[in-house]
Write an enzyme that holds these catalytic residues in place. Sequence first.
Site, PDB file in Angstrom:
ATOM      1  N   GLU A   1      -8.519   4.657   3.515  1.00 60.55           N
ATOM      2  CA  GLU A   1      -9.608   4.641   2.547  1.00 60.55           C
ATOM      3  C   GLU A   1     -10.957   4.376   3.202  1.00 60.55           C
ATOM      4  O   GLU A   1     -11.984   4.861   2.726  1.00 60.55           O
ATOM      5  CB  GLU A   1      -9.326   3.606   1.452  1.00 60.55           C
ATOM      6  CG  GLU A   1      -8.104   3.922   0.589  1.00 60.55           C
ATOM      7  CD  GLU A   1      -6.775   3.620   1.266  1.00 60.55           C
ATOM      8  OE1 GLU A   1      -6.777   2.964   2.336  1.00 60.55           O
ATOM      9  OE2 GLU A   1      -5.734   4.044   0.750  1.00 60.55           O
TER      10      GLU A   1
ATOM     11  N   LYS B   1     -22.145  -7.588  31.423  1.00 56.05           N
ATOM     12  CA  LYS B   1     -22.994  -7.747  30.246  1.00 56.05           C
ATOM     13  C   LYS B   1     -24.463  -8.072  30.512  1.00 56.05           C
ATOM     14  O   LYS B   1     -25.314  -7.605  29.798  1.00 56.05           O
ATOM     15  CB  LYS B   1     -22.381  -8.705  29.241  1.00 56.05           C
ATOM     16  CG  LYS B   1     -22.412 -10.155  29.609  1.00 56.05           C
ATOM     17  CD  LYS B   1     -21.884 -10.980  28.442  1.00 56.05           C
ATOM     18  CE  LYS B   1     -21.694 -12.410  28.918  1.00 56.05           C
ATOM     19  NZ  LYS B   1     -21.337 -13.293  27.835  1.00 56.05           N
TER      20      LYS B   1
ATOM     21  N   ASP C   1       3.379   1.688 -13.313  1.00 61.87           N
ATOM     22  CA  ASP C   1       3.252   1.464 -11.866  1.00 61.87           C
ATOM     23  C   ASP C   1       2.872   0.036 -11.480  1.00 61.87           C
ATOM     24  O   ASP C   1       2.953  -0.329 -10.307  1.00 61.87           O
ATOM     25  CB  ASP C   1       2.251   2.451 -11.249  1.00 61.87           C
ATOM     26  CG  ASP C   1       2.849   3.841 -11.126  1.00 61.87           C
ATOM     27  OD1 ASP C   1       4.087   3.983 -11.289  1.00 61.87           O
ATOM     28  OD2 ASP C   1       2.091   4.794 -10.872  1.00 61.87           O
TER      29      ASP C   1
ATOM     30  N   GLY D   1     -24.208  -1.989  11.887  1.00 60.58           N
ATOM     31  CA  GLY D   1     -24.304  -3.441  11.997  1.00 60.58           C
ATOM     32  C   GLY D   1     -23.024  -4.124  11.551  1.00 60.58           C
ATOM     33  O   GLY D   1     -22.782  -5.279  11.852  1.00 60.58           O
ATOM     34  N   SER D   2     -22.187  -3.392  10.818  1.00 58.48           N
ATOM     35  CA  SER D   2     -20.869  -3.916  10.468  1.00 58.48           C
ATOM     36  C   SER D   2     -19.898  -3.361  11.512  1.00 58.48           C
ATOM     37  O   SER D   2     -19.825  -2.151  11.713  1.00 58.48           O
ATOM     38  CB  SER D   2     -20.489  -3.459   9.063  1.00 58.48           C
ATOM     39  OG  SER D   2     -19.248  -4.026   8.695  1.00 58.48           O
TER      40      SER D   2
ATOM     41  N   GLN E   1      -1.257  -1.181  -8.491  1.00 56.89           N
ATOM     42  CA  GLN E   1      -1.817   0.160  -8.602  1.00 56.89           C
ATOM     43  C   GLN E   1      -2.952   0.246  -9.628  1.00 56.89           C
ATOM     44  O   GLN E   1      -3.509   1.316  -9.845  1.00 56.89           O
ATOM     45  CB  GLN E   1      -0.728   1.171  -9.007  1.00 56.89           C
ATOM     46  CG  GLN E   1       0.586   1.025  -8.264  1.00 56.89           C
ATOM     47  CD  GLN E   1       0.470   1.266  -6.775  1.00 56.89           C
ATOM     48  OE1 GLN E   1       0.013   2.304  -6.345  1.00 56.89           O
ATOM     49  NE2 GLN E   1       0.882   0.290  -5.974  1.00 56.89           N
TER      50      GLN E   1
ATOM     51  N   HIS F   1      -6.472   5.978 -11.777  1.00 54.25           N
ATOM     52  CA  HIS F   1      -5.585   4.829 -11.964  1.00 54.25           C
ATOM     53  C   HIS F   1      -6.390   3.580 -12.339  1.00 54.25           C
ATOM     54  O   HIS F   1      -6.253   2.523 -11.721  1.00 54.25           O
ATOM     55  CB  HIS F   1      -4.754   4.554 -10.705  1.00 54.25           C
ATOM     56  CG  HIS F   1      -3.819   5.665 -10.338  1.00 54.25           C
ATOM     57  ND1 HIS F   1      -4.266   6.878  -9.857  1.00 54.25           N
ATOM     58  CD2 HIS F   1      -2.476   5.758 -10.377  1.00 54.25           C
ATOM     59  CE1 HIS F   1      -3.233   7.665  -9.614  1.00 54.25           C
ATOM     60  NE2 HIS F   1      -2.130   7.014  -9.931  1.00 54.25           N
TER      61      HIS F   1
ATOM     62  N   PHE G   1      -7.348   1.327  -4.575  1.00 51.79           N
ATOM     63  CA  PHE G   1      -7.365   1.368  -3.119  1.00 51.79           C
ATOM     64  C   PHE G   1      -8.779   1.561  -2.557  1.00 51.79           C
ATOM     65  O   PHE G   1      -9.000   1.371  -1.365  1.00 51.79           O
ATOM     66  CB  PHE G   1      -6.423   2.444  -2.590  1.00 51.79           C
ATOM     67  CG  PHE G   1      -4.993   2.235  -3.026  1.00 51.79           C
ATOM     68  CD1 PHE G   1      -4.523   0.961  -3.356  1.00 51.79           C
ATOM     69  CD2 PHE G   1      -4.111   3.298  -3.122  1.00 51.79           C
ATOM     70  CE1 PHE G   1      -3.210   0.758  -3.778  1.00 51.79           C
ATOM     71  CE2 PHE G   1      -2.789   3.105  -3.540  1.00 51.79           C
ATOM     72  CZ  PHE G   1      -2.347   1.835  -3.870  1.00 51.79           C
TER      73      PHE G   1
END
Lengths: 630, 630
Positions: free
Chosen positions: A372, A251, A429, A126-127, A433, A421, A397
């Site tokens: 990710e 459609k 960093d 749905g996303s 980060q 991290h 991330f």
Amino acid sequence: MKTENPPLLIPDLQTIADLAAQLRVDSIRSTTSAGSGDPLPSMSAADLLAILISRHFRYDWDRATRTPDNDHLIFSKPGASPLLYAMYKAVGVISDNELVQDYRRFGSRLQAHPMPILPWVDFATGSPGQGLPEAVGIALAGKHLENLAYRVWVLCGESELTEGSVWEAMETASRYQLSNLITIVDASQASQRDSKGLDFDLETYAKRFEAFGAHVIRVNGHDLEEVDAALARACGGFESKPIVILAQTIKGRGSSLLELDDSQGNPLPPGTSRQAIRELGGERHLMVRGPKPTQRAASVIQDTELDDDAPALTYTSDAQISTQSAYQDALLDLAGRRANVVLLDAEVAHPTFDHKFAATFSKRSFELGFAEQQLVATATGLSVRNFIPFASTSAAFLTRAYDVIRMAGISGASIRLVGSHAGVEVGADGPSQMALEDIAMMRSINDATVLYPSDAVSTQALVEQMANRTGVSYLRTTLGGYPVLYEQGTAFPIGGSKVPLSSSNDHVTLVGAGVTLHECLAASKLLAEMGIRAMVIDAYSIRPFDGSTIRKAVDSTYGRIVVAEDHHPEGGLGEAVLTALTEGTKSKVRIEHLAVRDIPSSGTTRQLLSATGIDREAISQAAQRLVDGH
Amino acid sequence: MKTENPPLLIPDLQTIADLAAQLRVDSIRSTTSAGSGDPLPSMSAADLLAILISRHFRYDWDRATRTPDNDHLIFSKPGASPLLYAMYKAVGVISDNELVQDYRRFGSRLQAHPMPILPWVDFATGSPGQGLPEAVGIALAGKHLENLAYRVWVLCGESELTEGSVWEAMETASRYQLSNLITIVDASQASQRDSKGLDFDLETYAKRFEAFGAHVIRVNGHDLEEVDAALARACGGFESKPIVILAQTIKGRGSSLLELDDSQGNPLPPGTSRQAIRELGGERHLMVRGPKPTQRAASVIQDTELDDDAPALTYTSDAQISTQSAYQDALLDLAGRRANVVLLDAEVAHPTFDHKFAATFSKRSFELGFAEQQLVATATGLSVRNFIPFASTSAAFLTRAYDVIRMAGISGASIRLVGSHAGVEVGADGPSQMALEDIAMMRSINDATVLYPSDAVSTQALVEQMANRTGVSYLRTTLGGYPVLYEQGTAFPIGGSKVPLSSSNDHVTLVGAGVTLHECLAASKLLAEMGIRAMVIDAYSIRPFDGSTIRKAVDSTYGRIVVAEDHHPEGGLGEAVLTALTEGTKSKVRIEHLAVRDIPSSGTTRQLLSATGIDREAISQAAQRLVDGH
């Protein structure tokens, strides 16, 4: 143990055409009855689905969840659930009555977007642009872990192809040569508006998919013979490439009223609905099933092959070990005892460990690169096949994957995320980060488990439990080395906490987790020099949270409590403590909440803990303020 | 007002080669001195940068922030900040001393990853694949809003090309024909490991970029003449396409020691550093500046052209208006008075409104499609050029952009996000479409503003203030129509709250926002029937939060408070209230926190508010429990 399939009655094309008309009619009926939803995105793909389910989709509908060789079908295309449910009616697993009466209704299993409360749905969609990435995880399992012949079919809409997640998925699919992944793109130019160039031609789509390593087959999505031939060719495979079938469609196909309609997003009013259904030949109740899989697997892979032996790791109390390396040790150990544990990794994080894991368990280690969303989506896909994925990368991330994590929460998928991290502890960093919102992000996921250990022993115990944990679980790890605080073998139940320091008459409670627990312990020494006795709580389980221990501690320390966290003040440990304290304490609570309130700089860990006001001195001063206040 | 540039002394290739060696040496010196960071990702790109800044990058270094025609340079490549800072030394804007002594140090402006505390940096980078998407926003402004000739140069690393955000960016760049966007990819195969096929060849990169509409130029990134010619051709433009220069490079280029080195992620030890510097010809202190821009713009675009007239909107108290449509009205009105207001939209959300806005302000409306990362990144880019971007889409899908929002928070970028489809109020569309974690997500962003109005009048007032607000601000809107509660012209200061119902002697405080405020008001009527007087608080500003009004209310209602929110219990309004109450109340607080604790279903709004336990009945019952408790 091969068993022969019974001879199949392959439906002829006329029957399939009738079936397609039925799928369209039923998509209109369910949405009009619901009073919400839109039949058009379903109607464009009806011919594709009719061919697929009657001739190519290998599925034992009578043994849906017990047939490991069953193909998978993922409806990535947003808004096409009426077609999926019409198909369920056509194969005879739901009734016409359920289809028409329950769609989009409160408490029904026929939700607006497919949900895995249905036994034939693998995860919630749905996303936009998310079904394909998760399907990649399933295909990866079939090809590289299970060596099973099932195929993973994905229906995509063209409007979702603008999502970057689609390209992370295709790149992963081609890198891992997922020829068992067949993506059908319903290109009806049905994106919800005719905006500036959003509707690309098939040529552009083809180039993009080819550049990302797919084999592309273009078809007229309403020519049944052509579609049939394309799906047959797709099943034959192409040089170990993932396959994309680009289907040009219309459609509102099948209804002269609707093909020209540019309204959208809504069901047809009853009059229009009746007229369109008439034009489509009226209601039908065909039942059509395609081939069953040739059974090869003895059973669905079981979750666990647990050897009851305790983990082999031991840590001495004078060691300085980071919880990140303790996680790695624990995962290596765990993978040695449980054959379903899989490591997923995104670029950068911890190359030395990844190499070590890959060297030991070469088949159970996958590298997703800087991607990710795909990292987490792969975990969701693997969980569908009962693997135990641990997806690890830099915690900051993981924010990139928040929507994928959200959907995993809605799916009830059992995935394990590990973020390193964490916080200003990262040091030089700098802020880009440093994860400073990951706890808030993970706590607010449906039914999530959020863990933040402070030492190697607790990390090991928690990783062990994550393997058995259902739902989304998250482990936050620290990069720096810190002392081992607990004896080997200590239990760290999820939902519990520890009290590493207390006396019969403490003046103040200090709560920390991860690096701040070590700061709380150090602060207790500074306070002791001033005659102030501190109880220290290790809140390693942030969700579920051990409110009972906190409430008792606060009551026994005159209502005084200091919470220190290496995270923004919103949505983290501090607010978890506050929520726990709403359940009632005898004393009136006075709390000092130390957290990261500004943008950190580069610097050393000690400089940053100090500048942020979450180090031992800050904790000690906060405790003094509380004690002085009474 | 054109002014002629003074005649330029274009540095010859030998000087540029010396400059490149200096950039490499300085990258080694700064990282070795810092004891962290890695010079290798900088060394591979040194020749590219040396040519760029001495011959093609048009920038008036003496008037960096006051020259609207200056080119932009975005370091998207993670880990290449030593090269950027070495370049700043080479153009004479930082000293050699600052470069070597301050890099990565606490409190320094030479952070590990570039931060906009430096006047030459537009926004924070360091999260892979994000510099390019944000650069697209700047290029969009230059080409379509400002009509200025500045170019936007982006240095990318090849490892970040696996991020989907890169492809959302390229698709947007080609759709909007951003020929002023020149992306240089430093392809050194320097991704931090030699993993399974992560390192693609230039051919694959070229195909991908071309398929996404870019013009690609391939070069040897160490052949100065070739690079020079490529950059010159890029400046000439190609059929309105964005340009990508794919530069094949070698990662430790210039040092025989380092070219073969496969260690990475760390600075060179002093001995190795000295040896490499010797091989590169030792320290240099060349200063080289390239051309200044031909000035065309009179001044940097000012933030505002505010007409002091009050907004023209009026709402009558009997109207039923959704806050989503009130936002749309307010934005249309605002855009009529402020020339810098720009609407950014992602597919699906609100086509009717978008068409209306585009019809009125055709140049200030951009459609990003299903590409939420690019939606927010475009806003960040536009904010660099002092536009006032409002980026709106379905709130649940903003989770997709969480890392981009996080980086905007770190950058201090002034962007406005508007999320519709909040909570179970959405109804039939089901959980995948319901934002239930957006408040937690947005509250934990650095310095964010989080607003959640309940009626049209307050929405209008808050949209007006968002335009002037610095940092990331977020407006959560509701789809359903609800009564107008306030008189036109009522002030709704950010950080404030309203008390729409109170008496001199109330028994309990009810706190709501958005749809739950209406439920609190309805609950107060149910309670009144039982003789219980409720004070109702409209917590329209969730961050900053009006703790003072809450504390006073709680004290005046015997410590009794009910908070109801259409959001998961973690990190939302309820925890904001708890945090506010830690500052001290006279009474001992007893709180009932009503929130969405399970996965919702499809259903009607009323069914879902009731099933979730956040409707008027649930609020009334919670209030009764508190009153009965004493």
